[in-house]
Design an enzyme around this catalytic site. Structure first.
Site, PDB file in Angstrom:
ATOM      1  N   HIS A 134       1.288  -2.140  -0.594  1.00  0.00           N
ATOM      2  CA  HIS A 134       0.591  -3.142   0.229  1.00  0.00           C
ATOM      3  C   HIS A 134       0.118  -4.367  -0.549  1.00  0.00           C
ATOM      4  O   HIS A 134      -0.125  -5.415   0.057  1.00  0.00           O
ATOM      5  CB  HIS A 134      -0.627  -2.521   0.918  1.00  0.00           C
ATOM      6  CG  HIS A 134      -0.291  -1.483   1.938  1.00  0.00           C
ATOM      7  ND1 HIS A 134       0.560  -1.722   2.995  1.00  0.00           N
ATOM      8  CD2 HIS A 134      -0.684  -0.179   2.054  1.00  0.00           C
ATOM      9  CE1 HIS A 134       0.667  -0.612   3.730  1.00  0.00           C
ATOM     10  NE2 HIS A 134      -0.064   0.334   3.178  1.00  0.00           N
TER      11      HIS A 134
HETATM   12 ZN    ZN Z   1       0.639   4.834   3.737  1.00  0.00          ZN
END
Ligand code: ZN
Length: 376
Positions: A134
Site C-alpha cells: 500500500h
Molecule cells: Zn491486505
C-alpha cells in the site's frame, strides 16, 4: 528440482507495531519455527538467507527523499504535521520504536530476494516479512511504510527483466499498481475484495493503466463471500492467459493471506488450498518467483497458509503425504489430520449464485478491456 531460499533474520523480532494494531510482525518468526519443526528446510535445494538493511539509495528507487526523511525523523520521536500529511502517525500507520529500522530491514529481505534471483542463485525466494503493497512514493498507508514489492519490481525492471507482479492479498495492491501504471515492462495484477466494501477503495475493473502501460495494470475485484472455486475460476480465466501472453522473465508474488475465511479484516471465504493451486500454476510458467507475505490477520491461519506455500514451492506438497500428517501433529489440531491444508468450506447454492453473478460480470468486463491489447 527448484532452488528455494527463505529470507529471515531474528533481528526482525526486535520490532513490533503497537499492541492494539492488527499487523503482527511475529508471523514470520512463527512460520520459520513451524517450518523448522516440520523439517521443511532439510530437503535438497532449499536454504535460508539473511536480509541486509535496504539503504537510502535503494529506497529512493520508489520513495521520495522528503518522505524518507520524514519517516526516519518520525522514528526518532520527532513527528510533525508534514509527516502526518504523508500518512505517518495515523492509526493505520502509527509511529513506533524502531519503525524505520524494521521497515528498511523487512524491505532489505525482499531486495536480497530480488538480487538472488538476478544472479541466478535461486529459483524461488520467499520473504514472509515483506509485501507492504500500500505504501506510495510519498505516502504511508494501510500498515505499510516502505513498499518493498514495488522496489523489487523497480530493481528487476531496471536490470531489463519483464516483471509480472501478482497480488493475491485481499486488499488492492494500490501502491504497486499506481507505481507502474504507465509502464508496459511491469504488469501488475491484483485480485482483491470488491473495493466498494474494503480498504483502500480502489482497484476497479476500469483501472487498466495509461499511456504505454495501458492494459498492463489488471484489477480483479471479487465479491464479498468469494470461495475457492469462484476465485480459481477468475484466476484461470484471466491471470493464466494474461501471464502467458505477457511472458514475464520473473514473477513477484504478494501472498497476503487475508483472503482466508475468518480473517478479521476482510470478508472472503477462501481456504489456503487456493494459494497452493495458484503457486502450482505459477511454477508451471517456469520463471523465478520472488514471493512475499503481506496481510493476514488471523495469525495461525496465515502462518499455516505460508507454511503450505513454502511446501508447494519446494515440491513437498505433491510428494510427501507424511508432511500432511506431521503438520497436523505439529499444529496440535487434533481433530484435523489434513496437515497444513485447510479443510473445504461448504458453500450454499444461494452463496454460490450471488458470488458467480457478480464475478462473471467482472471477468467479462476485464476480458473486453484488456485481452485485445495482448492479442487474446
Ligand atoms: Zn491486505
Amino acid at each position: 528440482m527448484k532452488r528455494a531460499v527463505f529470507i529471515y533474520s531474528s533481528e526482525l523480532e526486535k520490532y513490533h507495531y503497537p499492541p492494539e494494531h492488527p499487523f503482527n510482525t511475529d508471523r514470520a518468526k512463527k512460520l520459520r519455527a513451524l517450518l523448522h519443526s516440520m523439517g521443511m528446510f532439510d530437503g535438497p535445494g532449499r536454504s535460508e538467507a539473511a536480509p541486509v538493511v535496504a539503504q537510502r539509495g535503494v529506497l529512493e528507487k520508489f520513495h521520495s527523499a522528503r518522505y524518507l526523511d520524514a519517516l526516519q525523523t518520525a522514528a526518532t520521536g520527532k513527528w510533525d504535521l508534514e509527516a502526518l500529511e504523508m500518512g505517518i502517525g495515523t492509526s493505520d500507520c502509527p509511529v513506533f520504536k524502531g519503525l524505520y529500522e524494521y521497515s528498511s530491514l523487512a524491505t532489505g529481505a525482499t531486495v536480497v530476494g530480488a538480487e538472488l534471483i538476478l544472479s541466478d542463485k535461486t529459483d524461488i525466494a520467499f520473504n514472509p516479512s515483506g509485501g507492504c503493497h500500500h505504501a506510495g512514493p510519498e505516502k504511508a498507508s494501510g500498515f505499510c511504510y516502505i513498499n518493498d514489492v514495488a522496489l523489487a519490481c523497480a530493481i528487476l525492471a531496471e536490470k531489463g527483466r519483464k516483471v509480472l507482479y501478482l497480488d493475491v492479498d485481499v486488499h488492492h495492491g494500490d501502491g504497486v499498481a499506481y507505481g507502474f501504471y504507465d509502464r508496459p515492462d511491469v504488469m501488475t495484477i491484483s485480485i482483491h475484495q470488491n473495493p466498494r466494501t474494503l480498504f483502500p477503495g480502489t482497484g476497479f475493473e476500469e483501472e487498466i493503466g495509461t499511456g504505454a502501460g495501458k492494459g498492463y495494470c489488471v484489477n480483479i475485484p471479487v465479491p464479498v463471500g468469494t470461495y475457492d472455486q469462484a476465485y480459481m475460476k477468475a484466476f484461470e480465466a484471466l491471470v493464466l492467459p494474461l501471464a502467458g501472453a505477457f511472458n514475464p522473465d520473473v514473477i513477484v508474488f504478494e501472498l497476503g493471506a487475508d483472503g482466508l475465511a475468518a480473517d478479521p479484516l476482510a470478508n472472503l471465504r477462501l481456504t489456503n488450498n487456493v494459494y497452493a493451486d495458484i503457486i502450482n500454476h505459477l511454477l508451471e510458467l517456469g520463471r523465478p518467483i520472488l514471493a512475499t507475505g503481506g496481510g493476514g490477520y488471523n495469525v495461525e491461519n496465515t502462518v499455516r497458509a505460508w507454511a503450505l506455500a513454502w511446501s508447494v514451492f519446494c515440491g513437498d506438497d505433491k510428494n510427501d503425504a507424511a508432511i500432511h500428517a506431521l503438520g497436523g501433529v505439529m499444529l496440535e489440531s487434533t481433530e484435523w489430520m489434513g496437515g497444513l491444508r485447510d479443510r473445504q468450506i461448504p458453500i450454499t447454492d444461494s452463496q454460490r449464485s450471488a458470488v458467480l453473478h457478480a464475478l462473471d460480470a467482472t471477468i467479462d468486463k476485464i476480458k473486453k478491456q484488456v485481452f485485445t491489447i495482448h492479442g487474446l
